[in-house]
Design a protein around this motif. Structure first.
Motif, PDB file in Angstrom:
ATOM      1  N   GLY A  68      14.379   9.624 -35.385  1.00  0.00           N
ATOM      2  CA  GLY A  68      14.399   9.532 -36.841  1.00  0.00           C
ATOM      3  C   GLY A  68      15.085   8.302 -37.384  1.00  0.00           C
ATOM      4  N   THR A  70      15.704   4.609 -38.693  1.00  0.00           N
ATOM      5  CA  THR A  70      14.802   3.669 -39.371  1.00  0.00           C
ATOM      6  C   THR A  70      14.856   2.301 -38.704  1.00  0.00           C
ATOM      7  N   HIS A 107      11.397   5.542 -36.937  1.00  0.00           N
ATOM      8  CA  HIS A 107      10.487   5.402 -38.076  1.00  0.00           C
ATOM      9  C   HIS A 107      10.390   3.910 -38.395  1.00  0.00           C
ATOM     10  N   ASP A 137       5.226   5.316 -42.489  1.00  0.00           N
ATOM     11  CA  ASP A 137       4.586   6.638 -42.527  1.00  0.00           C
ATOM     12  C   ASP A 137       5.456   7.732 -43.133  1.00  0.00           C
ATOM     13  N   ASP A 138       6.776   7.532 -43.200  1.00  0.00           N
ATOM     14  CA  ASP A 138       7.663   8.608 -43.656  1.00  0.00           C
ATOM     15  C   ASP A 138       8.146   8.306 -45.076  1.00  0.00           C
ATOM     16  N   SER A 140      10.497   9.565 -47.018  1.00  0.00           N
ATOM     17  CA  SER A 140      11.937   9.465 -47.296  1.00  0.00           C
ATOM     18  C   SER A 140      12.510   8.185 -46.675  1.00  0.00           C
TER      19      SER A 140
END
Ligand SMILES: NC(=O)c1ccc[n+]([C@@H]2O[C@H](COP(=O)([O-])OP(=O)(O)OC[C@H]3O[C@@H](n4cnc5c(N)ncnc54)[C@H](OP(=O)(O)O)[C@@H]3O)[C@@H](O)[C@H]2O)c1
Length: 198
Positions: A68, A70, A107, A137-138, A140
């Motif tokens: 998860g 970034t 991500h 793609d995410d 948040s």
């Protein structure tokens, strides 16, 4: 936010200055720095890759982002061909998508590849805030990156999912072509300007 920048060159230095000024904690790593690339990547909440595309594979092999985390991909997959500067990948994939395959738990967001490092260092003095597209793609994670772009003074524009990096990587060549071949120089940026009154 703890931002770990991999790459001590023009882009890494510009982003480090801008985000430091905005109050973020920054660590920067290069080939032979202390802290090292793996140390900075472990420490960071957001990892920024600002190395030559040719070094990406080596860098990726040294980092192990927690699930998860970034990763902002500033690189451009540039190579010289018979017609001059071009892209090493494109149309059916992109450097950012290949990076995501190499870092499946991260991500990846493509951004900060579309203007010169001088603009990243100083977004002031333009008639309109310089535009900076982001693709990922995410939702948040893109919100986080959007805030980081605002902190640098950019006008963030959502380009869509990570596959839209296929648009953003050649778009960078528009800036480079204007700056170098068309002799516009490096002190200019793209602006996204809605018509007034609409
Ligand atoms: N310059 C721009 O205006 C601009 C704008 C947008 C996007 N970009 C893209 O951003 C990326 C960085 O560009 P730049 O102009 O900042 O490049 P740069 O000034 O040449 O700096 C590249 C940095 O990457 C480091 N590096 C190389 N191999 C490495 C490795 N294996 N591990 C760790 N660090 C490594 C270099 O370290 P050493 O000092 O040890 O060589 C150097 O600090 C490129 O992909 C470029 O296409 C550049």
């Amino acid at each position: 936010m703890r931002i770990g920048i991999i790459g001590t060159g023009r882009v890494g230095t510009s982003l480090s200055k801008g985000w430091s000024a905005a109050g973020h904690e920054i660590q920067v790593a290069g080939r032979s720095t202390t802290p090292s690339v793996p140390e900075v990547a472990d420490w960071a909440e957001v990892i920024v890759l600002a190395v030559p595309y040719s070094a990406l594979h080596t860098v990726v092999s040294q980092i192990d982002p927690a699930a998860g985390k970034t990763v902002i991909d500033c690189t451009n997959p540039i190579q010289m061909g018979p017609d001059g500067m071009g892209l090493a990948v494109g149309h059916v994939t992109s450097g950012a998508e290949e990076l995501q395959h190499s870092l499946p738990d991260a991500h990846v967001v493509k951004s900060l590849n579309q203007v010169g490092a001088e603009v990243m260092a100083d977004t002031g003095g333009f008639a309109h805030s310089p535009v900076q597209f982001l693709a990922g793609d995410d939702p948040s994670v893109k919100q986080t990156v959007t805030r980081l772009l605002l902190d640098l003074g950019f006008d963030p524009q959502d380009a869509g999912g990570l596959a839209k990096a296929r648009l953003l990587e050649p778009f960078a060549l528009v800036w480079i072509n204007q700056a170098i071949a068309q002799k516009k120089g490096r002190d200019w940026a793209f602006g996204a300007m809605p018509r007034i009154g609409t």
